[in-house]
Design a protein around this motif. Sequence first.
Motif, PDB file in Angstrom:
ATOM      1  N   ARG A 296      40.897  31.448  41.060  1.00 26.65           N
ATOM      2  CA  ARG A 296      39.660  30.969  40.429  1.00 26.65           C
ATOM      3  C   ARG A 296      38.414  31.292  41.263  1.00 26.65           C
ATOM      4  NH1 ARG A 296      41.719  25.715  41.963  1.00 26.65           N
ATOM      5  NH2 ARG A 296      42.311  25.263  39.817  1.00 26.65           N
ATOM      6  N   ASP A 297      38.664  31.534  42.562  1.00 32.55           N
ATOM      7  CA  ASP A 297      37.507  31.828  43.426  1.00 32.55           C
ATOM      8  C   ASP A 297      37.067  33.282  43.294  1.00 32.55           C
ATOM      9  OD1 ASP A 297      37.497  29.206  44.377  1.00 32.55           O
ATOM     10  OD2 ASP A 297      38.964  29.687  45.953  1.00 32.55           O
ATOM     11  N   THR A 298      38.076  34.149  43.229  1.00 30.90           N
ATOM     12  CA  THR A 298      37.734  35.577  43.208  1.00 30.90           C
ATOM     13  C   THR A 298      37.946  36.228  41.859  1.00 30.90           C
ATOM     14  OG1 THR A 298      39.960  36.247  43.865  1.00 30.90           O
ATOM     15  CG2 THR A 298      38.398  35.719  45.627  1.00 30.90           C
ATOM     16  N   GLY A 299      38.720  35.522  40.944  1.00 25.68           N
ATOM     17  CA  GLY A 299      39.005  36.110  39.647  1.00 25.68           C
ATOM     18  C   GLY A 299      40.158  37.094  39.652  1.00 25.68           C
ATOM     19  N   GLN A 300      40.811  37.277  40.778  1.00 22.56           N
ATOM     20  CA  GLN A 300      41.917  38.224  40.848  1.00 22.56           C
ATOM     21  C   GLN A 300      43.126  37.698  40.065  1.00 22.56           C
ATOM     22  OE1 GLN A 300      43.214  39.016  44.831  1.00 22.56           O
ATOM     23  NE2 GLN A 300      44.903  40.394  44.160  1.00 22.56           N
ATOM     24  N   VAL A 301      43.770  38.593  39.256  1.00 24.51           N
ATOM     25  CA  VAL A 301      44.972  38.255  38.484  1.00 24.51           C
ATOM     26  C   VAL A 301      46.176  38.823  39.206  1.00 24.51           C
ATOM     27  CG1 VAL A 301      46.199  38.517  36.293  1.00 24.51           C
ATOM     28  CG2 VAL A 301      43.703  38.248  36.314  1.00 24.51           C
ATOM     29  N   TYR A 302      47.181  37.965  39.383  1.00 26.19           N
ATOM     30  CA  TYR A 302      48.368  38.344  40.136  1.00 26.19           C
ATOM     31  C   TYR A 302      49.486  38.801  39.183  1.00 26.19           C
ATOM     32  CZ  TYR A 302      45.872  35.998  43.873  1.00 26.19           C
ATOM     33  OH  TYR A 302      44.923  35.618  44.776  1.00 26.19           O
ATOM     34  N   PRO A 303      50.536  39.471  39.718  1.00 22.41           N
ATOM     35  CA  PRO A 303      51.664  39.939  38.896  1.00 22.41           C
ATOM     36  C   PRO A 303      52.335  38.773  38.162  1.00 22.41           C
ATOM     37  CG  PRO A 303      51.709  41.009  41.024  1.00 22.41           C
ATOM     38  CD  PRO A 303      50.662  39.936  41.117  1.00 22.41           C
ATOM     39  N   SER A 304      52.962  39.095  37.030  1.00 22.96           N
ATOM     40  CA  SER A 304      53.569  38.062  36.177  1.00 22.96           C
ATOM     41  C   SER A 304      54.773  37.423  36.850  1.00 22.96           C
ATOM     42  CB  SER A 304      54.001  38.667  34.836  1.00 22.96           C
ATOM     43  OG  SER A 304      54.976  39.681  35.036  1.00 22.96           O
ATOM     44  N   GLN A 305      54.974  36.190  36.471  1.00 29.10           N
ATOM     45  CA  GLN A 305      56.152  35.433  36.884  1.00 29.10           C
ATOM     46  C   GLN A 305      56.976  35.106  35.624  1.00 29.10           C
ATOM     47  OE1 GLN A 305      54.168  32.100  38.696  1.00 29.10           O
ATOM     48  NE2 GLN A 305      54.222  33.016  40.738  1.00 29.10           N
ATOM     49  N   ASN A 306      58.300  35.230  35.705  1.00 31.31           N
ATOM     50  CA  ASN A 306      59.168  35.032  34.534  1.00 31.31           C
ATOM     51  C   ASN A 306      59.780  33.633  34.500  1.00 31.31           C
ATOM     52  OD1 ASN A 306      58.806  37.708  33.619  1.00 31.31           O
ATOM     53  ND2 ASN A 306      60.411  38.441  35.013  1.00 31.31           N
ATOM     54  N   TYR A 307      59.751  33.090  33.313  1.00 31.21           N
ATOM     55  CA  TYR A 307      60.430  31.816  33.099  1.00 31.21           C
ATOM     56  C   TYR A 307      61.937  32.065  32.965  1.00 31.21           C
ATOM     57  CZ  TYR A 307      56.027  29.365  32.378  1.00 31.21           C
ATOM     58  OH  TYR A 307      54.791  28.806  32.564  1.00 31.21           O
TER      59      TYR A 307
END
Length: 827
Positions: free
Chosen positions: A238-249
Amino acid sequence: MGWNTSSHQRCDNAICRPSCGNGGQCTSPGVCSCTGGFTGYRCNGAFCSHNFPCYPGDCVTGSCVCSTEFSGSSCLTVTEEVSFKPIINRCNATFTFHDYAKAMDIYSYFGDATELDEPHILWSNQNDFNILEMTMEVQYDTEYNGSQSLPDYVSSMKLGITNAKVETQHFKIGSGGLHNLVNTYTYTCNEPSHDNPISNEVFVCQMQGSNNFRIDSADRFVLTFSATAGGLRRLRNRDTGQVYPSQNYSEKTTSKIIEFKFDYMTPIHCIEQSTPCTDKQPLHISEDITQNSIVPKWDGWLDELSQIMKYSIEVWKMEYSMDLDNLREPLITTTVNPIPVFIQEFNETDTNIIQYPTFSPTEPGVYSCILEVSDRANNTRYARRFVLYDNTSEVTTQNENPMKCTTASSSTGYTWQTNGDKTVQISWTDHFINTVHANGHFLNSISAYAARLTDSGRRNDYKNIENKFDDYEGKMNRNGINNINGIVQFEFAYQSPSSNVSNLSWTDLGLLENIILTLPSSEDGFSQMFWVRAIDAIVLLNRPELAEIFWKQDEDNIFAALYASSLAKKLSESACSREYTEIKAEFAKSSIYYEDIAYKVMTTLYGKHASNARKLLVTKNEKYGFTTIFELTDSNSLMRFMGHTACQTQLNIIWKGDILPYTSDLKVICGAFLPVLIPNMMKKDEKGNSSKRSPPSSLNASYSTKSSKSMTSTFDSKTFAENNQKKEAGHSKAVAFYNRIKRIYNFYNAPVTKFVFNVVAYIIFLLVFSFFVLTDLHPLYEKGISFAEYLTCGWAASMMIEELRQVYLPPLSFLYSKSKLRVRNNT
């Protein structure tokens, strides 16, 4: 707490003790500024962020609390087993053999496991497939479909179907009967994936394989339909707006199984085993010639691989083929598709208890019962049995072809033989006929079953009845029954017209329609009566017709009716086989019918003239062998007629002899021991009473005339009258004495009196015997034989001799009547 000097020797560096954790900055003495995801006095408390994700869930007091369906440190584990599982709405597979040259499917087998929780097993008897088609319809509904509101640290989150596939496994049977996996292949649907899960819609996947499947008997082909639901979550700083790789359920999978099994072996019957059974039959009908309902039964069918699934019984009414001169089932033609008159299926059960069908035909005919035995792979065997059903037809005669003595003179209607020859020939060619059986050709041979039916596969005309399962048993079978005009047997008998018909001795002539005999005599007036009994396939026939002839052709109605009743009763007793139960009852009914006629005629006669009716009962009838109605009724046990008032009255008269009929038994017992009572119980003697009456006028005149001529000169009329009265008085006394003696004799000679004395004598014997046993029974060496012992032994011996005489010797009156009859016949 406070400030210290920074690197620039400036006192601008705040001091926080303890220091701020998790990357937090001490911005003023004792105050920490925490980085994203952390909070608290010294930034040691967790706060939901990309560093400390908790979704679906929330961070509470520094810890992650997941929603109810999820678990794990960051809520990536789906715990709910039902609502988060995909639903397979439809799954099916079709094995097809396609002829590419003809551009058509030859056959196909379809299996559907949609509604089943257990594997769906489908048996097949085909061995070539080149197309495998599979269809799967899956649905997964969820609120986490990507359109829901997300916390600021979650970039995207979506659950749905991530994978759908069909795994095929081919097993072959190996040593020890165990199946081994020989081939496997997986067909996967293209669209769903972990990066693109499908939810809140019906997903349809169709797959096709084009390999050639060569499958042997006992092979298994297992198709496992599976759908997997899962999803992904992407976090954002939320600070930088960077989106990380997906995590699987975590994933949940639903599966359905369709299993194709193959069986190319037809069912077998235990008679085909190495040790054949002897107590079971492929198809059996206990009454193959019947007037009752048809009840086919079967037992002993086996199938090792797929097991017996069902039995189907169908009944056809046979038709006559003029071209082949035999019977057959109706043929299927381009214009006619016949249907059986009865059909019913029976599923095999674990208990192996079958409620066998019952079919009641509506008309006479020959019926074919065909049993189809099917296993689960649709392999079939067939057995056939035939039934002749007829409950209406009868044997009749053809007047244009009479029964006659062909050696007799035609001018006498073939009834008198005048050539002096003892040899006679009796002929009845085409005289008897069962019209229904003859016109319907019911007894003709039966053709082999015409193979028919195809299952659109490689089984053409598969409905075929093997010779070993066809009908060659019982009376009604493929060979037919030899007959003449529906008659299967003739029996012949002859005897003197005066002999009793119940003593007829029948000779089996097979299908001969004539017989040559040498009679014992050819003297003038010698006569014989000839009998022919025509038997059809149902039973000994002529039913009540033979008795009817006697009844209609005899003017002596009572005797003829009783004779007809006796004849019907004898025929009923001769129909003793189990298959003749119905006709046996019919003969018995006819016997009752004619006995009832005799009863009614006797009632009418007895009402008009009772004494004549009773006299008729004991009058010998020359036409019927000099027998009486009583003798005929007794010898044939016609108890209803014997119970008639006339019979009972006559029996009472015979029982009491000359004792008055209304005399009570007590008076008879008293009279037996008090003879003075006898005269009042006896009938008056008409001859004895005649002496008390006046002489007839003719005798009186004659006597007077004679007296006047010969005695007038000697006696006067007064003297003559006195003498005459004295003579009459003396004669009357003698007659009266004779009558008293005769009445006493008749009283003691009456059957009822004899019975009384026999009873009394037997009681006395028991008393004497008891006295001897109780008082005088001793060994011979102690005392000799006493009078009581002699009396007891002698009495017992006389009783034994009398019993033997009654058993082995006829009464003297019987011998007298027989000798009298023999003399009359000779003259």
